[in-house]
Design an enzyme around this catalytic site. Structure first.
Site, PDB file in Angstrom:
ATOM      1  N   SER A  19     -31.590 -25.726  11.774  1.00  0.00           N
ATOM      2  CA  SER A  19     -30.844 -24.664  11.091  1.00  0.00           C
ATOM      3  C   SER A  19     -31.098 -24.763   9.600  1.00  0.00           C
ATOM      4  CB  SER A  19     -29.352 -24.813  11.364  1.00  0.00           C
ATOM      5  OG  SER A  19     -28.629 -23.878  10.600  1.00  0.00           O
ATOM      6  N   GLY A  23     -23.600 -24.340   6.169  1.00  0.00           N
ATOM      7  CA  GLY A  23     -22.282 -24.395   6.805  1.00  0.00           C
ATOM      8  C   GLY A  23     -22.383 -24.998   8.201  1.00  0.00           C
ATOM      9  N   ASP A  80     -27.032 -21.296  18.061  1.00  0.00           N
ATOM     10  CA  ASP A  80     -27.053 -19.861  17.773  1.00  0.00           C
ATOM     11  C   ASP A  80     -25.679 -19.339  18.104  1.00  0.00           C
ATOM     12  OD1 ASP A  80     -28.937 -17.716  16.812  1.00  0.00           O
ATOM     13  OD2 ASP A  80     -27.933 -16.723  18.476  1.00  0.00           O
ATOM     14  N   GLY A 164     -19.026 -17.712   6.925  1.00  0.00           N
ATOM     15  CA  GLY A 164     -19.266 -16.503   7.719  1.00  0.00           C
ATOM     16  C   GLY A 164     -18.026 -15.634   7.851  1.00  0.00           C
ATOM     17  N   HIS A 191     -15.641 -22.426  18.980  1.00  0.00           N
ATOM     18  CA  HIS A 191     -16.734 -22.178  19.928  1.00  0.00           C
ATOM     19  C   HIS A 191     -17.780 -23.281  19.844  1.00  0.00           C
ATOM     20  CE1 HIS A 191     -17.317 -20.577  15.992  1.00  0.00           C
ATOM     21  NE2 HIS A 191     -18.528 -20.141  16.187  1.00  0.00           N
TER      22      HIS A 191
END
Ligand code: IMP
Length: 207
Positions: A19, A23, A80, A164, A191
């Site tokens: 990534s 964050g 993702d 985000g 999540h």
């Protein structure tokens, strides 16, 4: 089902996080701290970002993890994730990062979501965050897991923690947004944490 496990004794314990999002890298580092893996980010290694053209979170996580594993020669982990707003048919979904535009401005993205709901005169403001995690080996083997957290969208945005869409998402059973929560509290229900629980049980630590 038998899963392939990450063995910190192999490969000097190195694990590449596929990534370029600081964050996410920070959250993944926190979540993996206890397994003694030496975590390095794809950004630090100068690996290119592959084109994320999958139709699902799982497909995109696999694209990113495999690109980083093959490009670095180390085991790689990709996340993702995104926000699925139910009245918008699951948008922004896999396009969550892209709704923020090239400047990655999430104030803009959160406004777009509010505008889209207003345009539809949608009374339903429920949404969920979804996260797919893929652990990939340089030989092409992958292990993939998914987690979700359900909640409600709220405006105006509240809170300065997280990243985000966090300032506009109130998880079910709580009165504050993810951006008002301490990271430790978000990690108990997010999540990403739920996908991590599955990943860790299957691929990390003692069997
Ligand atoms: P990608 O997985 O890098 O393609 O981007 C996912 C995008 O979804 C992020 O840039 C965020 O905008 C959003 N997202 C994913 N997880 C979270 C979260 O935990 N909080 C807030 N926004 C998130």
């Amino acid at each position: 089902m038998t899963h392939r496990r990450f063995n910190p004794k192999d490969d000097g314990g190195k694990l590449v996080i596929a990534s370029h999002n600081p964050g996410k890298v920070r959250e993944i580092q926190d979540l993996l701290a206890r397994f003694g893996a030496e975590v390095i980010s794809a950004g630090e290694l100068g690996l290119p970002e592959p084109v994320e053209d999958g139709a699902t979170f799982i497909a995109n996580a696999e694209i990113k993890a495999l690109a980083a594993a093959r490009g670095s020669g180390h085991v790689a982990l990709a996340d993702d994730s995104g926000l699925c707003v139910h009245a918008l048919g699951g948008d922004p979904g896999v396009y969550s990062a892209r709704w923020a535009g090239p400047g990655k401005d999430f104030a803009v993205a959160m406004q777009k979501v509010e505008d889209a709901l207003d345009e539809k005169q949608a009374g339903d403001r429920t949404a969920h965050f979804a996260c797919a995690l893929c652990l990939a080996w340089p030989d092409g083997h992958v292990e993939t897991f998914e987690g979700q957290v359900h909640g409600t969208m709220t405006w105006p945005a509240r809170g300065t923690k997280g990243f985000g869409y966090d300032p506009t998402f109130v998880p079910d059973g709580h009165a504050i947004t993810f951006a008002e929560m301490d990271p430790e509290q978000k990690h108990t229900m997010s999540h990403r944490a739920r996908a991590f629980e599955k990943l860790v049980a299957a691929c990390f630590g003692d069997e």
